[in-house]
Write a protein that holds these residues in place. Structure first.
Motif, mmCIF file in Angstrom:
data_model
loop_
_atom_site.group_PDB
_atom_site.id
_atom_site.type_symbol
_atom_site.label_atom_id
_atom_site.label_comp_id
_atom_site.label_asym_id
_atom_site.label_seq_id
_atom_site.Cartn_x
_atom_site.Cartn_y
_atom_site.Cartn_z
ATOM 1 N N ILE A 70 0.801 -1.217 0.000
ATOM 2 C CA ILE A 70 0.000 0.000 0.000
ATOM 3 C C ILE A 70 0.841 1.277 0.000
ATOM 4 N N ILE A 71 2.149 1.127 -0.083
ATOM 5 C CA ILE A 71 3.046 2.287 -0.063
ATOM 6 C C ILE A 71 3.922 2.293 -1.310
ATOM 7 N N ARG A 72 4.065 3.450 -1.933
ATOM 8 C CA ARG A 72 4.926 3.574 -3.105
ATOM 9 C C ARG A 72 6.396 3.559 -2.664
ATOM 10 N N LYS A 73 7.173 2.699 -3.261
ATOM 11 C CA LYS A 73 8.585 2.601 -2.886
ATOM 12 C C LYS A 73 9.354 3.868 -3.233
ATOM 13 N N GLU A 74 9.021 4.477 -4.385
ATOM 14 C CA GLU A 74 9.818 5.613 -4.847
ATOM 15 C C GLU A 74 9.572 6.885 -4.050
ATOM 16 N N THR A 75 8.387 7.029 -3.451
ATOM 17 C CA THR A 75 8.055 8.259 -2.723
ATOM 18 C C THR A 75 7.750 8.044 -1.243
ATOM 19 N N GLY A 76 7.352 6.820 -0.868
ATOM 20 C CA GLY A 76 6.962 6.570 0.510
ATOM 21 C C GLY A 76 5.529 6.977 0.800
ATOM 22 N N PHE A 77 4.804 7.457 -0.227
ATOM 23 C CA PHE A 77 3.400 7.844 -0.053
ATOM 24 C C PHE A 77 2.494 6.632 -0.267
ATOM 25 N N THR A 80 -3.112 5.241 -4.305
ATOM 26 C CA THR A 80 -4.471 5.765 -4.328
ATOM 27 C C THR A 80 -5.469 4.649 -4.052
ATOM 28 N N ALA A 81 -6.695 5.053 -3.757
ATOM 29 C CA ALA A 81 -7.753 4.080 -3.482
ATOM 30 C C ALA A 81 -7.987 3.184 -4.693
ATOM 31 N N ALA A 86 -7.385 -2.123 -7.368
ATOM 32 C CA ALA A 86 -6.895 -2.924 -8.494
ATOM 33 C C ALA A 86 -5.919 -3.995 -8.014
ATOM 34 N N LYS A 87 -5.043 -3.615 -7.101
ATOM 35 C CA LYS A 87 -4.066 -4.577 -6.579
ATOM 36 C C LYS A 87 -4.763 -5.663 -5.757
ATOM 37 N N PHE A 88 -5.778 -5.285 -4.993
ATOM 38 C CA PHE A 88 -6.505 -6.259 -4.173
ATOM 39 C C PHE A 88 -7.247 -7.270 -5.046
ATOM 40 N N ARG A 89 -7.925 -6.774 -6.093
ATOM 41 C CA ARG A 89 -8.671 -7.683 -6.967
ATOM 42 C C ARG A 89 -7.720 -8.575 -7.762
ATOM 43 N N GLU A 90 -6.568 -8.036 -8.130
ATOM 44 C CA GLU A 90 -5.560 -8.850 -8.807
ATOM 45 C C GLU A 90 -5.058 -9.952 -7.877
#
Length: 543
Positions: A70-77, A80-81, A86-90
């Motif tokens: 749930i966290i972007r590696k490049e920014t640490g943010f 998005t919802a 999309a990642k959960f359904r995948e």
């Protein structure tokens, strides 16, 4: 008492339930006699419902895949919802063993996963409408928000069917009866969509997609049109919503060699209309993970053509497993459709070309392009001709790679799959019982280390991470002296997330910790299988 869910998961569920309950409370509050209908009506309630849905989805992702999901590696943010959904359904469709965390205690696991996927299918539209509510005060009718809130409550109700999740969902609002049938609400909105006011037409269409989220195929362009309709309804966007047109594609720019054909390109960073390019792909100096990855790939493929097996060191495979394919820094266009076989095989071969406990390899197979399974098998067979260890390992692992790429269950005859899956489930149980295990060990230990155990337990409660605890001990921040190895064994047995792999690899590379290095290797292999391997199907016993 065992902690059934991670503390971060539980916190998100608590906040999500409060958000949803508050939305229903506001929906049940009567309007004043002087109230005049406004476009902002329902915006607060819709925003709260969307927040509840996002927290529920992120809670599931965090529990299954860990914080890196749930966290972007490049920014640490945070992602998005929409990205989280999309990642959960995948993940729901991946068939990985770790999905058992959602179905624990439920007989028909496959049916439960399908029900969860159906329940959150409409959240993509909800997240779009929530953004309009939060950023523009764009509301929706009482009936529409009520319908969407019911959908989110139903999602929580499905999660609560598992005894693992139920204790954390006691505050979920009971699903109330709908004030109207969805089809009736949709018919009323359809009538409003026949008007001449583009703003009113766009709002009505957006609300129809909210009430009937499965009305159309889940295509990106109609969702983009839906986002624009919330801001400024245009005839073309309204047409897109009505026809659900296919989405357009975009491309990236890569530097080519002198012998390749190309086009002259001018880089204008401040031009908003310029085509985005991937700068990292134009580097010549190896200085990061992607550079190392590409160097290993190039060397292995060049040498195998000469009849020489030159594989990446197993330490490098551990390192890539720790950050994941998404953390290496490869161009998005290279990873979006899956990696080609010639890129993946050197690392799989390295993981298997090792005496004793094999290295992580399923994260690599999971990243392979769907049509490249045959080519991977051919390349691995070619490499196995140069190594007896690799050749013997492939007899057990090749079929598992094939089903992983095809997203199919493991063969029932595979003892490797059965063993790894069972060990992975045991790790989840050990993590739940970690605080109790440390407390029990503290009571068995001679005096003088009580504060150290208390410090370690507090660190685990605060960080929600086994890997962080391992790092603290390895670096001597919490010094257990002669108890060091015993405590590390307890932590290694409870390691279960991808974020735990790097600290485990650090143990393997430390000569002073050789006594627990085998346990760390096993942990990495089992975590890799739980997160990326095929689902192990139990053999049916004859009655």
């Amino acid at each position: 008492m065992p902690r059934l869910l991670k503390s971060e998961t539980a916190r998100r569920l608590r906040a999500g339930q409060r958000s949803l309950s508050t939305a229903f409370s506001l929906l049940s509050t009567p309007k004043s006699v002087s109230h005049e209908p406004d476009k902002s009506d329902g915006a607060i309630e819709l925003g709260l419902v969307g927040i509840g849905a996002e927290l529920a989805i992120s809670a599931c992702l965090y529990e299954i895949l860990g914080p890196g999901a749930i966290i972007r590696k490049e920014t640490g943010f945070y992602i998005t919802a929409g990205e989280a959904l999309a990642k959960f359904r995948e993940t729901l469709g991946s068939g990985i063993p770790r999905l058992s965390l959602l179905t624990q205690g439920i007989g028909a696991a496959a049916d439960q996963l399908k029900a969860i996927d159906r329940a959150c299918a409409g959240f993509k539209v909800l997240f779009t409408s929530r953004a309009a509510a939060v950023h523009a005060g764009q509301g929706a009718s009482h009936d529409v928000v009520f319908c969407v809130g019911k959908d989110v409550a139903h999602f929580l109700e499905l999660l609560a069917l598992s005894p693992k999740w139920k204790p954390y969902l006691k505050d979920a609002p009971a699903i109330p009866a709908l004030p109207k049938e969805r089809t009736i609400i949709a018919q009323e909105l359809a009538a409003a969509a026949k008007g001449k006011d583009k703003g009113a037409v766009g709002a009505a269409l957006a609300n129809i997609f909210l009430v009937l989220p499965d009305l159309s195929m889940d295509e990106p362009e109609w969702l983009s049109a839906l986002e624009r309709v919330h801001v400024n309804a245009k005839p073309n966007d309204i047409s897109v919503l009505l026809k659900s047109l296919e989405n357009a594609t975009v491309g990236d720019l890569m530097k080519v060699g002198k012998g390749s054909s190309g086009i002259a390109t001018k880089i204008e960073p401040d031009n908003p209309n310029a085509v985005p390019i991937y700068i990292a792909g134009m580097k010549k100096k190896f200085e990061n993970a992607s550079d190392s990855w590409n160097a290993y790939v190039g060397t292995a493929n060049a040498e195998i053509e000469k009849g020489v097996l030159s594989l990446p060191p197993i330490a490098a495979v551990y390192g890539f497993a720790g950050i994941g394919i998404d953390g290496i820094g490869l161009p998005a266009e290279e990873t979006s459709d899956g990696l080609p076989a010639h890129v993946v095989w050197p690392f799989i071969a390295s993981a298997l070309n090792y005496k004793g406990t094999k290295g992580p390899c399923f994260f690599l197979a999971r990243a392979l392009r769907s049509d490249a399974s045959g080519q991977l098998a051919a390349l691995l067979k070619k490499a196995a001709g140069k190594s007896g260890i690799l050749n013997n390992a492939l007899k057990d692992y090749q079929s598992l790679f094939d089903v992983t790429v095809a997203k199919q269950p493991a063969p029932t005859s595979s003892t490797i799959a059965a063993g790894l899956a069972k060990s992975g489930a045991t790790r989840d149980e050990k993590r739940q019982e970690l605080e109790d295990a440390l407390t029990e060990r503290e009571e068995m230990t001679p005096g003088g280390l009580e504060k150290k155990y208390d410090q370690l337990i507090a660190l685990f409660a605060q960080s929600d991470s086994v890997g962080t605890c391992i790092t603290a001990i390895v670096e001597g921040k919490i010094d257990f002296k002669d108890e060091k190895l015993a405590v590390l064994r307890i932590l290694i047995a409870a390691a279960s997330d991808r974020e735990d792999i790097a600290p485990l690899a650090r143990i393997i590379g430390d000569n002073d910790l050789k006594a627990v290095s085998t346990s760390a290797r096993k942990a990495i292999a089992e975590i890799d299988y739980a997160l990326y391997g095929p689902q192990a199907v139990k053999k049916r016993t004859a009655k």
